[in-house]
Design an enzyme around this catalytic site. Structure first.
Site, PDB file in Angstrom:
ATOM      1  N   LYS A 165     -12.259  -8.809  -4.651  1.00 33.66           N
ATOM      2  CA  LYS A 165     -10.700  -8.821  -4.773  1.00 33.66           C
ATOM      3  C   LYS A 165     -10.154  -9.634  -6.002  1.00 33.66           C
ATOM      4  CE  LYS A 165      -9.705  -6.665  -0.814  1.00 33.66           C
ATOM      5  NZ  LYS A 165      -8.887  -5.318  -0.976  1.00 33.66           N
TER       6      LYS A 165
ATOM      7  N   SER B 119       0.780  -1.146  -0.092  1.00 35.93           N
ATOM      8  CA  SER B 119      -0.068   0.221   0.089  1.00 35.93           C
ATOM      9  C   SER B 119       0.852   1.249   0.049  1.00 35.93           C
ATOM     10  CB  SER B 119      -0.867  -0.173   1.119  1.00 35.93           C
ATOM     11  OG  SER B 119      -1.908  -1.206   1.117  1.00 35.93           O
TER      12      SER B 119
ATOM     13  N   ARG C 223     -12.659 -14.383  -3.022  1.00 35.04           N
ATOM     14  CA  ARG C 223     -11.711 -15.181  -2.073  1.00 35.04           C
ATOM     15  C   ARG C 223     -12.436 -16.072  -1.089  1.00 35.04           C
ATOM     16  NH1 ARG C 223      -6.939 -10.602  -1.082  1.00 35.04           N
ATOM     17  NH2 ARG C 223      -5.756 -10.862  -3.015  1.00 35.04           N
TER      18      ARG C 223
ATOM     19  N   GLY D 202      -5.038  -3.564  -8.616  1.00 38.56           N
ATOM     20  CA  GLY D 202      -6.163  -3.107  -8.188  1.00 38.56           C
ATOM     21  C   GLY D 202      -6.023  -1.519  -7.328  1.00 38.56           C
TER      22      GLY D 202
ATOM     23  N   ASP E 132      -7.174  -8.057   3.839  1.00 39.58           N
ATOM     24  CA  ASP E 132      -6.408  -8.949   2.935  1.00 39.58           C
ATOM     25  C   ASP E 132      -5.870 -10.191   3.740  1.00 39.58           C
ATOM     26  OD1 ASP E 132      -6.753  -7.420   0.678  1.00 39.58           O
ATOM     27  OD2 ASP E 132      -5.124  -6.284   1.370  1.00 39.58           O
TER      28      ASP E 132
END
Length: 433
Positions: free
Chosen positions: A342, A20, A346, A90, A315
């Site tokens: 995602k 990030s 998932r 993404g 995540d």
């Protein structure tokens, strides 16, 4: 790739740079004026795609050494010559669209087959309300899309879900908008953009609002280049730490892990499950608290994960589910519908993979429940090219009765280059199938 039952994992290692923060450092460096030196940048495929993108937007980008990069910003984005290909990133594409929307340029964004399946209107909707124009090539809400920016007006946006990507795209566009842009969150999402904007000289207001935050940014503020030190990614550190928790006799330390409270929900959950997880050598790096995290093999028990914790660990639910397979009782994970959009669905893929390995899983629309017990393994797991699904099942295989194979390990390099080598260095039995 196949993982087989391992003897005790031991050692000290370091997680790759936080993904990030790596994306944001490159983008803000390109929007700023001057030279931004970045240390600890994640050199995974997703971040490298963002590096190529900001170079296409006119910034100078140089790799100086392992994790050391220099970005020369020219005060904003310039008209790119070709399509901006974001690969599987993404975060990269959504933040880049927000940044590009602020400039009087037109840019076409595309990505790989996986990224083309991921929704974009959650970001483009607010940006369009600010004045950006979007021309969808094939399907509305899906890449590829052409973005025309400039002459933006500020917006007062109320988020319906806690999403750092939406918030960040709006704030980056708000830097070039007329007036004060406001984003109100129902619950806090990761705040790396707000922290890093301040490091680049912008004034960002953050005030409590109910259970969340109200963030304000006045348009027209210039960004000034700075030095950025990227700490270790807690999402990546989770994999060797999880392996230590479930493989008998193990003790693993991951150094330099970011401890931002909006990113440590997994660690908090593991402790509630009975994990022997300790943090030492707390310190500040790059405006974030970091520390060395040690995990030791533990007898885990199931818990109900508070839905409000989802934003701080969205995540990490795949690897949490893998560790929950070895816990006594049920681990209930709800309020995580975001997992279905995602890199893959998932929830569905983790449920299917765990069930194939003999684990009891109950799937719901917005979550799933994993009931722990002896894990048989012996399956080949379909990952749909999702790196976190692949790594989570490889960790599972290290403590299962029979080896576990994943079908598409190549995508692991998007977030964790060197994952297999790092795990082998700790004693893991992971090899090409």
């Amino acid at each position: 790739m196949t993982a087989a039952s391992a003897s005790a994992l031991t050692g000290v290692t370091r997680a790759p740079g936080d993904k990030s923060m790596s994306h944001r450092a490159l983008i803000l460096g390109a929007m700023a004026t001057g030279v931004t030196e970045i240390d600890g940048l994640l050199e995974g495929d997703d971040v490298l795609a963002t590096a190529r993108a900001v170079e296409a937007f006119g910034a100078g980008v140089e790799r100086l050494g392992q994790g050391r990069w220099r970005v020369t910003g020219r005060g904003g984005f310039q008209q790119p010559a070709g399509v901006i290909d974001c690969g599987n990133a993404g975060t990269g594409v959504r933040l880049l669209m927000g940044a590009a929307a602020g400039y009087a340029i037109t840019a076409s964004f595309d990505g790989d087959a996986s990224l083309r399946q991921r929704p974009m209107k959650r970001v483009t909707g607010p940006l369009a309300a600010m004045g950006a124009r979007f021309d969808w090539a094939d399907r509305e809400d899906r890449l590829p899309v052409e973005v025309s920016g400039g002459a933006l007006k500020s917006i007062d946006h109320l988020q319906t879900v806690a999403s750092a990507q939406i918030k960040s795209a709006i704030l980056l566009a708000g830097l070039k908008a007329d007036g004060v842009t406001t984003v109100t969150e129902p619950e806090p999402s990761r705040d790396h953009t707000e922290r890093m904007l301040r490091a680049f000289g912008a004034e960002v207001g953050v005030l409590p609002h109910g259970d969340g935050w109200r963030i304000t940014l006045t348009g027209g503020q210039p960004l000034t280049a700075t030095a950025v030190s990227v700490p270790g990614d807690p999402s990546s550190a989770a994999f060797p730490l999880a392996a230590a928790l479930i493989v008998p006799g193990s003790q693993v330390t991951v150094e330099g892990v970011m401890l931002n409270p909006l990113r440590t929900g997994l660690f908090e959950t593991w402790r509630e499950m009975g994990a022997d997880l300790t943090v030492s050598n707390r310190r500040m790096a790059g405006g974030e608290e970091v520390g060395d995290v040690t995990a030791r093999h533990s007898k885990l028990h199931g818990v109900v994960v508070p839905p409000g914790r989802a934003a701080s660990m969205i995540d990490e639910y795949p690897i949490l589910a893998a560790t929950a397979a070895f816990a006594d009782g049920a681990t209930v994970m709800r309020g995580i519908g975001e997992m279905r959009v995602k890199e893959s669905d998932r929830i569905a893929l983790m449920a299917a993979g765990l069930q194939a390995c003999g684990v009891t899983v109950e799937e719901e629309a917005e979550g799933f429940t994993v009931t722990g017990g002896p894990v048989q393994g012996g399956a080949t797991v379909t990952t749909h090219g999702d790196h976190r699904i692949a790594m989570s099942h490889l960790v599972l295989g290290l403590a299962a009765a029979q080896p576990v194979t994943v079908d598409e390990p190549g995508m692991i390099a998007t977030s964790f280059p060197g994952f297999v080598e790092l795990m082998r260095g700790l004693g893991a039995d992971i090899a090409a199938a």
